[in-house]
Enzyme design. Structure first.
Site, PDB file in Angstrom:
ATOM      1  N   GLY A 129      27.497  43.422  41.748  1.00 12.77           N
ATOM      2  CA  GLY A 129      28.814  43.745  41.176  1.00 12.77           C
ATOM      3  C   GLY A 129      29.947  43.169  42.009  1.00 12.77           C
ATOM      4  O   GLY A 129      30.396  43.809  42.968  1.00 12.77           O
ATOM      5  N   THR A 131      32.495  40.436  40.336  1.00 10.97           N
ATOM      6  CA  THR A 131      33.613  40.018  39.484  1.00 10.97           C
ATOM      7  C   THR A 131      34.294  41.211  38.811  1.00 10.97           C
ATOM      8  O   THR A 131      33.629  42.142  38.354  1.00 10.97           O
ATOM      9  CB  THR A 131      33.108  39.028  38.406  1.00 10.97           C
ATOM     10  OG1 THR A 131      32.334  38.021  39.055  1.00 10.97           O
ATOM     11  CG2 THR A 131      34.264  38.378  37.667  1.00 10.97           C
ATOM     12  N   THR A 137      38.060  34.772  39.692  1.00 16.10           N
ATOM     13  CA  THR A 137      37.492  34.026  40.814  1.00 16.10           C
ATOM     14  C   THR A 137      38.073  34.461  42.153  1.00 16.10           C
ATOM     15  O   THR A 137      37.461  34.254  43.193  1.00 16.10           O
ATOM     16  CB  THR A 137      37.772  32.523  40.592  1.00 16.10           C
ATOM     17  OG1 THR A 137      37.302  32.170  39.290  1.00 16.10           O
ATOM     18  CG2 THR A 137      37.091  31.672  41.612  1.00 16.10           C
ATOM     19  N   GLU A 251      22.519  31.208  47.137  1.00 14.22           N
ATOM     20  CA  GLU A 251      22.736  31.331  45.695  1.00 14.22           C
ATOM     21  C   GLU A 251      22.987  29.961  45.064  1.00 14.22           C
ATOM     22  O   GLU A 251      22.393  29.615  44.046  1.00 14.22           O
ATOM     23  CB  GLU A 251      23.936  32.259  45.442  1.00 14.22           C
ATOM     24  CG  GLU A 251      24.195  32.530  43.984  1.00 14.22           C
ATOM     25  CD  GLU A 251      25.444  33.393  43.785  1.00 14.22           C
ATOM     26  OE1 GLU A 251      25.292  34.562  43.471  1.00 14.22           O
ATOM     27  OE2 GLU A 251      26.567  32.865  43.935  1.00 14.22           O
TER      28      GLU A 251
END
Ligand SMILES: Cc1cc2nc3c(=O)[nH]c(=O)nc-3n(C[C@H](O)[C@H](O)[C@H](O)COP(=O)(O)OP(=O)(O)OC[C@H]3O[C@@H](n4cnc5c(N)ncnc54)[C@H](O)[C@@H]3O)c2cc1C
Length: 393
Positions: A129, A131, A137, A251
């Site tokens: 969690g 955004t 952004t 990522e």
């Protein structure tokens, strides 16, 4: 050992064996399986279970916690194979990389409590969690706030695009513990928590699914006086932004590997079709107007794959790899999108027919231009942090 370093336990031969095993697993989940789920926007439970039971999702968890302790190169190979087979790792890829925050910054007690059960699949850590609707952004503009009260935090706020939360037992949550106006640097005052969703659902957490253009179990999550035990704070209060940044390279590399897998799927699919589809008494692939876009997509994806490999190698060596990880994600996402567009064009009208899977993969791979980081933000990183151009935001 540097924080992002993993034992280089696997050589080329081992990676080849991993690829083979993943490909064999994926063969059990053909296009029909994904098409049926896509129609219903349903979660690929059986596929995720199979990947979990095979141990692939625990490949980055060290052996002492029950994982296989492999490096990022092995994880990248797994996700690439998943996508190359026409499957989709987005239903479970987060489990591979978000546990890194716990591994690098969690206490010994937290790691002992959570990681072994994440490794076996008894606990699913799929939700991340970050955004929020009004921050976008600009992560430091998040407003979800966690206020300390004795031995717990009280969380209020909202997240958006929190994927897989309905299919997860734990969520890694980023929240402000000090409002942005009260910190010297906007990156300060943000903390990371491990939220036990099994306890939290209906007791301060509510979830609203968002239907998207592809089958992606994503949601909005609302926090209304959610109580999180203080022992679930990861690392130090206020330092969470840095902890999350530490995980970004992994990522980027893993998502880039998925894009390479997608590109390879599109190129194989287009090549096969171009060889067999006869129009004007010749295979369409005999026409250079059809061949060249396939060849161009191939060259772009192979070049991007080299950058993914380079980033993974640096990451495993514990060397700084922000530049390479970002370029890998940028180039691989561009290559997969180029290949997707080419594949539709090669298939003509049939590219739009569900049964070919091309339109589904086309919708799926489009995401990587936007999430988990949009192309513009990667370009801004390269321009500012690598080339020294003035900061634009
Ligand atoms: C299907 C899906 C799943 C997702 N899953 C998760 C998840 O599990 N957890 C999570 O936390 N988030 C998740 N996200 C959120 C994702 O990370 C964000 O959508 C992404 O980071 C972009 O943020 P935004 O949508 O708010 O776009 P915005 O920040 O509003 O940006 C909109 C556009 O403007 C551009 N832009 C903004 N600022 C600048 C600038 N300074 N310079 C140049 N261009 C700029 C962006 O590049 C973008 O193209 C998911 C998103 C989607 C669509």
């Amino acid at each position: 050992m540097p924080p992002n370093s993993q034992p280089a336990a696997q050589g080329g031969a081992d990676i080849a064996a991993i690829r083979q095993a993943v490909a064999a697993l994926c063969a059990r989940f053909p296009g029909e399986y994904w098409r049926a789920l896509d129609r219903e926007r349903a979660y690929p439970t059986d596929f995720v279970r199979a990947l979990t039971e095979s141990g692939f999702l625990a490949c980055l968890i060290p052996e002492e916690f029950g994982g296989s302790g492999l490096g990022i190169g092995a994880a990248a190979a797994i996700l690439e194979e998943v996508h190359k087979a026409g499957c989709n790792g987005a239903a479970c890829h987060a489990q591979m990389y978000i546990m890194g925050t716990l591994l690098r910054h969690g206490s010994a007690a937290q790691k002992a409590e959570w990681l072994p059960r994440i490794a076996t699949g008894a606990l699913r850590l799929q939700a991340f969690g970050v955004t929020e609707p009004s921050a976008g952004t600009d992560t430091t503009a998040i407003r979800t706030i966690a206020r300390r009260e004795g031995d717990r935090y009280i969380v209020n706020g909202q997240k958006v695009w929190t994927s897989r939360v309905e299919h997860s037992d734990l969520m890694l949550l980023l929240a402000r513990t000090t409002p942005r106006g009260d910190v010297a640097k906007r990156t300060e005052g943000i903390s990371v928590f491990l939220v036990d969703l099994r306890e939290a659902r209906g007791k301060g957490v509510s979830i609203r699914p968002i239907r998207t253009m592809m089958n992606h179990a994503t949601t909005e999550v609302f926090f209304d006086n959610l109580e999180v035990p203080a022992r679930n704070l990861i690392g130090e209060e206020g330092k969470g932004f840095r902890y999350i940044l530490d995980g970004m390279n992994a990522e980027r590399i893993l998502i880039a590997a998925e894009c390479i897998g997608d590109a390879r799927w599109f190129i194989a699919k287009a090549s096969d079709y171009a060889k067999t589809r006869i129009v004007f008494n010749r295979p369409i692939g005999q026409n250079q107007g059809v061949q060249f876009p396939i060849a161009r997509a191939y060259a772009a994806s192979e070049a991007a794959a080299l950058m993914v490999e380079r980033a993974a190698t640096l990451y495993e060596a514990g060397t700084a790899c922000g530049k390479e990880a970002n370029m890998a994600k940028l180039l691989a996402a561009d290559a997969s999108w180029q290949a997707a567009d080419m594949c539709i064009q090669t298939h003509g009208g049939f590219g739009f027919a569900e049964e070919y899977d091309v339109e589904r993969k086309f919708r799926e791979t489009r995401l990587y231009q936007v999430a988990p980081i949009s192309t513009n933000l990667i370009l801004a990183y390269l321009a500012e942090h690598v080339l020294g151009l003035p900061r634009s935001y």
